[in-house]
Enzyme design. Structure first.
Site, PDB file in Angstrom:
ATOM      1  N   ASP A 164      -8.572   6.012  -5.621  1.00 14.36           N
ATOM      2  CA  ASP A 164      -7.747   5.146  -5.085  1.00 14.36           C
ATOM      3  C   ASP A 164      -8.304   4.337  -3.736  1.00 14.36           C
ATOM      4  OD1 ASP A 164      -6.028   5.826  -6.801  1.00 14.36           O
ATOM      5  OD2 ASP A 164      -4.757   7.201  -5.319  1.00 14.36           O
ATOM      6  N   HIS A 193      -5.863   1.383 -11.460  1.00 16.54           N
ATOM      7  CA  HIS A 193      -6.814   0.580 -10.638  1.00 16.54           C
ATOM      8  C   HIS A 193      -6.155  -0.860 -10.489  1.00 16.54           C
ATOM      9  CE1 HIS A 193     -10.606   2.636 -12.105  1.00 16.54           C
ATOM     10  NE2 HIS A 193      -9.879   3.513 -11.262  1.00 16.54           N
TER      11      HIS A 193
HETATM   12  P1  GDP Z   1      -8.573   2.438  -7.056  1.00 17.21           P
HETATM   13  O1  GDP Z   1      -7.955   3.453  -8.024  1.00 17.21           O
HETATM   14  O2  GDP Z   1      -9.692   2.725  -6.581  1.00 17.21           O
HETATM   15  O3  GDP Z   1      -8.805   0.875  -8.146  1.00 17.21           O
HETATM   16  O4  GDP Z   1      -7.541   1.826  -6.178  1.00 17.21           O
HETATM   17  P2  GDP Z   1      -5.754   1.649  -6.270  1.00 17.21           P
HETATM   18  O5  GDP Z   1      -5.652   0.470  -6.880  1.00 17.21           O
HETATM   19  O6  GDP Z   1      -5.155   2.968  -6.782  1.00 17.21           O
HETATM   20  O7  GDP Z   1      -5.437   1.764  -4.830  1.00 17.21           O
HETATM   21  C1  GDP Z   1      -5.830   0.840  -3.837  1.00 17.21           C
HETATM   22  C2  GDP Z   1      -4.610  -0.152  -3.224  1.00 17.21           C
HETATM   23  O8  GDP Z   1      -5.259  -0.784  -2.027  1.00 17.21           O
HETATM   24  C3  GDP Z   1      -4.224  -0.886  -4.302  1.00 17.21           C
HETATM   25  O9  GDP Z   1      -2.558  -1.054  -3.693  1.00 17.21           O
HETATM   26  C4  GDP Z   1      -4.796  -2.294  -3.669  1.00 17.21           C
HETATM   27  O10 GDP Z   1      -4.039  -3.393  -4.129  1.00 17.21           O
HETATM   28  C5  GDP Z   1      -5.107  -1.882  -2.380  1.00 17.21           C
HETATM   29  N1  GDP Z   1      -6.095  -2.870  -1.774  1.00 17.21           N
HETATM   30  C6  GDP Z   1      -7.378  -2.785  -2.090  1.00 17.21           C
HETATM   31  N2  GDP Z   1      -8.194  -3.486  -1.330  1.00 17.21           N
HETATM   32  C7  GDP Z   1      -7.386  -3.565  -0.377  1.00 17.21           C
HETATM   33  C8  GDP Z   1      -7.638  -4.149   0.988  1.00 17.21           C
HETATM   34  O11 GDP Z   1      -8.735  -4.724   1.337  1.00 17.21           O
HETATM   35  N3  GDP Z   1      -6.632  -4.204   1.955  1.00 17.21           N
HETATM   36  C9  GDP Z   1      -5.368  -4.041   1.693  1.00 17.21           C
HETATM   37  N4  GDP Z   1      -4.333  -4.129   2.327  1.00 17.21           N
HETATM   38  N5  GDP Z   1      -5.054  -3.313   0.426  1.00 17.21           N
HETATM   39  C10 GDP Z   1      -5.920  -3.150  -0.590  1.00 17.21           C
HETATM   40  P1  IMO Z   2      -8.495   6.300  -9.565  1.00 18.69           P
HETATM   41  O1  IMO Z   2      -9.454   5.880 -10.637  1.00 18.69           O
HETATM   42  C1  IMO Z   2      -6.535   9.529  -7.017  1.00 18.69           C
HETATM   43  C2  IMO Z   2      -6.538  13.501  -8.448  1.00 18.69           C
HETATM   44  C3  IMO Z   2      -5.013  13.871  -8.758  1.00 18.69           C
HETATM   45  C4  IMO Z   2      -5.300  15.524  -8.601  1.00 18.69           C
HETATM   46  C5  IMO Z   2      -6.748  15.712  -9.124  1.00 18.69           C
HETATM   47  C6  IMO Z   2      -6.620  16.121 -10.626  1.00 18.69           C
HETATM   48  O2  IMO Z   2      -7.157   5.600  -9.363  1.00 18.69           O
HETATM   49  O3  IMO Z   2      -9.165   6.187  -8.190  1.00 18.69           O
HETATM   50  P2  IMO Z   2      -6.127  15.117 -13.100  1.00 18.69           P
HETATM   51  O4  IMO Z   2      -4.775  14.447 -13.434  1.00 18.69           O
HETATM   52  O5  IMO Z   2      -7.142  14.307 -13.139  1.00 18.69           O
HETATM   53  O6  IMO Z   2      -6.325  16.623 -13.397  1.00 18.69           O
HETATM   54  O7  IMO Z   2      -5.820  15.357 -11.356  1.00 18.69           O
HETATM   55  O8  IMO Z   2      -7.325  14.298  -9.060  1.00 18.69           O
HETATM   56  N1  IMO Z   2      -6.860  12.041  -9.259  1.00 18.69           N
HETATM   57  C7  IMO Z   2      -6.874  10.866  -8.581  1.00 18.69           C
HETATM   58  N2  IMO Z   2      -6.107  10.715  -7.255  1.00 18.69           N
HETATM   59  N3  IMO Z   2      -7.147   8.345  -8.019  1.00 18.69           N
HETATM   60  C8  IMO Z   2      -7.399   8.780  -9.178  1.00 18.69           C
HETATM   61  O9  IMO Z   2      -7.992   7.992  -9.899  1.00 18.69           O
HETATM   62  C9  IMO Z   2      -7.343   9.939  -9.475  1.00 18.69           C
HETATM   63  N4  IMO Z   2      -7.585  10.921 -10.860  1.00 18.69           N
HETATM   64  C10 IMO Z   2      -7.361  12.149 -10.342  1.00 18.69           C
HETATM   65  O10 IMO Z   2      -4.140  13.375  -7.818  1.00 18.69           O
HETATM   66  O11 IMO Z   2      -5.471  15.695  -7.239  1.00 18.69           O
HETATM   67 MG    MG Z   3      -6.023   4.521  -8.256  1.00 20.34          MG
END
Ligand code: GDP
Ligand code: IMO
Ligand code: MG
Length: 447
Positions: A18, A46
């Site tokens: 994340d 994502h």
């Molecule tokens: P990923 O799994 O690595 O793609 O990340 P996620 O999408 O799960 O979580 C990242 C969160 O941060 C999302 O809600 C994005 O919209 C938000 N986000 C990404 N870049 C920024 C940033 O520079 N500032 C803020 N405030 N939010 C961001």
């Molecule tokens: P993105 O791609 C955040 C974490 C889960 C748990 C551990 C194992 O959005 O960054 P799993 O379901 O894979 O067996 O869970 O890994 N986890 C993530 N946490 N972002 C993810 O993906 C994750 N994928 C798995 O929360 O702690």
């Molecule tokens: Mg994510």
């Protein structure tokens, strides 16, 4: 093919997931011909914001949002076919036709309904210190079957096994018996419904299944540029992460070889994504975690709730020890630091520069989770900034405290920070250094 030759690139997380990979992949996608997912499955979430419109991708590569990009799901991904169909239909309903741009590897494994059930049951029954806090998407059980081999199902079986339906029905019945023996006789799963659902989804996906390895080899031989989109984060890596509180795949650029079918070193530019602070969802050690109102404020300002499960994310100061470890491990060439905007309004901002354990301070990332759990963070404080920075597009225009903060992180991690997120929207981004010529930041989208 794009006009300018673009080095094959990997975008991956330096933390526990994340980090903002989706936003970075989206920004880069316009420069690439092909975007490839190579690990994980629907545990990923994502996010991309286009104006006020939010897209959250779980199995499709984020590049699929761009009409002229081929989207590949590689051999290393574990695919829940019903979820994938839902995702394709969800995008179609919003005017994005993934159509024949999507290619699913015939070597990729299927997450079956009983994998998801097993994931949920195992988590519910695990004793508290060993609860991993999985996403319950069946990831661990599916990769376990893949390693076991005899009970695994691949997309090539969908195309070539004469008795596919019979096989998945038998596998489901067998697994239910095993789950009943392990978790109790009352465990139920309607085998006919489960097989029907898998069959219906596979019928929809059939025309997308192909030899993506061959497709990538040809595309790269033809000079097409490839963006590898990692899921999860390097601290969740099965080999290098905070074991056992990890996921079940190779989550960094080292996963490209096994997960995409091309040499890992094909990717020359390795963009490691981190937040300007640290978050984690699920269980496991987190040395710089804040259990106080500062942690709550970061969660609130950063809207830190999981994209896949909605769970509140644990928040803490930027962990330079962990990030330096993952940057070294992966050979990151660039750091993308997201959420710098979220750190506004703090009088001072902390950086974890060491771990204290048994009276000693160290900057190595220990292999054993219990040691990490018991380690205390050594925090260095630097002055914070009060202004909102979301409208800033040039590094030089950031408050000096924010610039100093980025520079301090850069020197601690040892890799240049070439992309900075100053808000969730596509346009809320600063690029500098090596990425300046490479990434075109779009104008703000108003919807
Ligand atoms: P990923 O799994 O690595 O793609 O990340 P996620 O999408 O799960 O979580 C990242 C969160 O941060 C999302 O809600 C994005 O919209 C938000 N986000 C990404 N870049 C920024 C940033 O520079 N500032 C803020 N405030 N939010 C961001
Ligand atoms: P993105 O791609 C955040 C974490 C889960 C748990 C551990 C194992 O959005 O960054 P799993 O379901 O894979 O067996 O869970 O890994 N986890 C993530 N946490 N972002 C993810 O993906 C994750 N994928 C798995 O929360 O702690
Ligand atoms: Mg994510």
């Amino acid at each position: 093919m794009r006009e300018m030759a673009t080095a094959h690139t990997c975008v991956f997380g330096l933390g526990w997931g994340d980090e903002g990979k989706g936003k970075v992949v989206d920004l880069l996608s316009t420069r690439f011909d092909v975007v490839v997912r190579f690990n994980g499955g629907a545990n990923a979430g994502h996010t991309v914001w286009v104006g006020e419109e939010k897209f959250a991708l779980h199995l499709l590569p984020t590049g699929a949002l761009h009409a002229d990009v081929s989207a590949v799901i590689g051999p290393g991904v574990v695919v829940d076919p019903t979820k994938l169909v839902e995702e394709i239909d969800g995008l179609a309903a919003r005017g994005i036709d993934v159509g024949d741009r999507l290619k699913i590897s015939d070597r990729a494994h299927l997450v079956m309904p009983y994998h998801k059930l097993e994931d949920q049951l195992a988590e519910a029954c695990a004793s508290v210190p060993k609860k991993i806090g999985t996403t319950a998407r069946g990831i661990g059980p599916c990769y376990a079957d893949k390693a076991l081999r005899t009970s695994a199902v691949r997309f090539s079986d969908v195309l070539h096994s004469q008795d596919f339906r019979e096989r998945i029905t038998t596998l489901t019945k067998d697994r239910i018996r095993t789950l009943q023996a392990r978790f109790g006789e009352d465990i139920e799963l309607d085998c006919v419904n489960a097989a029907d659902a898998v069959m219906a989804a596979c019928d929809r996906l059939k025309c997308r299944i192909c030899d993506t390895t061959e497709f990538l080899h040809s595309a790269m031989d033809d000079g097409q540029s490839v963006l590898f989109e990692a899921a999860n984060g390097t601290l969740l890596d099965i080999n290098h992460g905070t074991y056992p509180y990890v996921t079940s795949s190779n989550t960094g650029p080292h996963g490209i070889g096994p997960g995409a079918g091309v040499p890992s070193h094909s990717a020359e530019r390795l963009i490691g994504v981190t937040k300007a602070y640290t978050t984690r969802v699920g269980a496991g050690p987190f040395v710089s975690e804040l259990h106080d109102e500062i942690g709550d404020q970061i969660r609130k300002q950063g809207n830190e709730f999981g994209t896949t499960t909605g769970r509140p994310r644990r928040c803490g100061w930027f962990d330079a020890v962990a990030t330096r470890y993952t940057a070294k491990l992966t050979g990151a060439t660039d750091v993308a630091m997201m959420h710098l905007d979220t750190l506004a309004n703090f009088e001072q901002v902390g950086i974890c520069v060491g771990y204290e354990y048994a009276g000693k301070t160290s900057s190595t990332f220990h292999a054993h989770s219990d040691i990490l759990e018991q380690s205390k963070p050594v925090i260095e404080f630097v002055p914070g900034w009060q202004d909102c920075i979301r409208k800033i597009r040039r590094f030089e225009d950031l408050p000096s405290e924010a610039r100093n903060y980025v520079s301090r992180v850069e020197s601690l991690v040892g890799v240049p920070v070439t992309l900075i997120g100053v808000g969730p929207e596509r346009s809320q981004t600063i690029v500098r250094g090596a990425l300046e010529q490479f990434v075109q930041i779009p104008e703000a989208t108003t919807t």
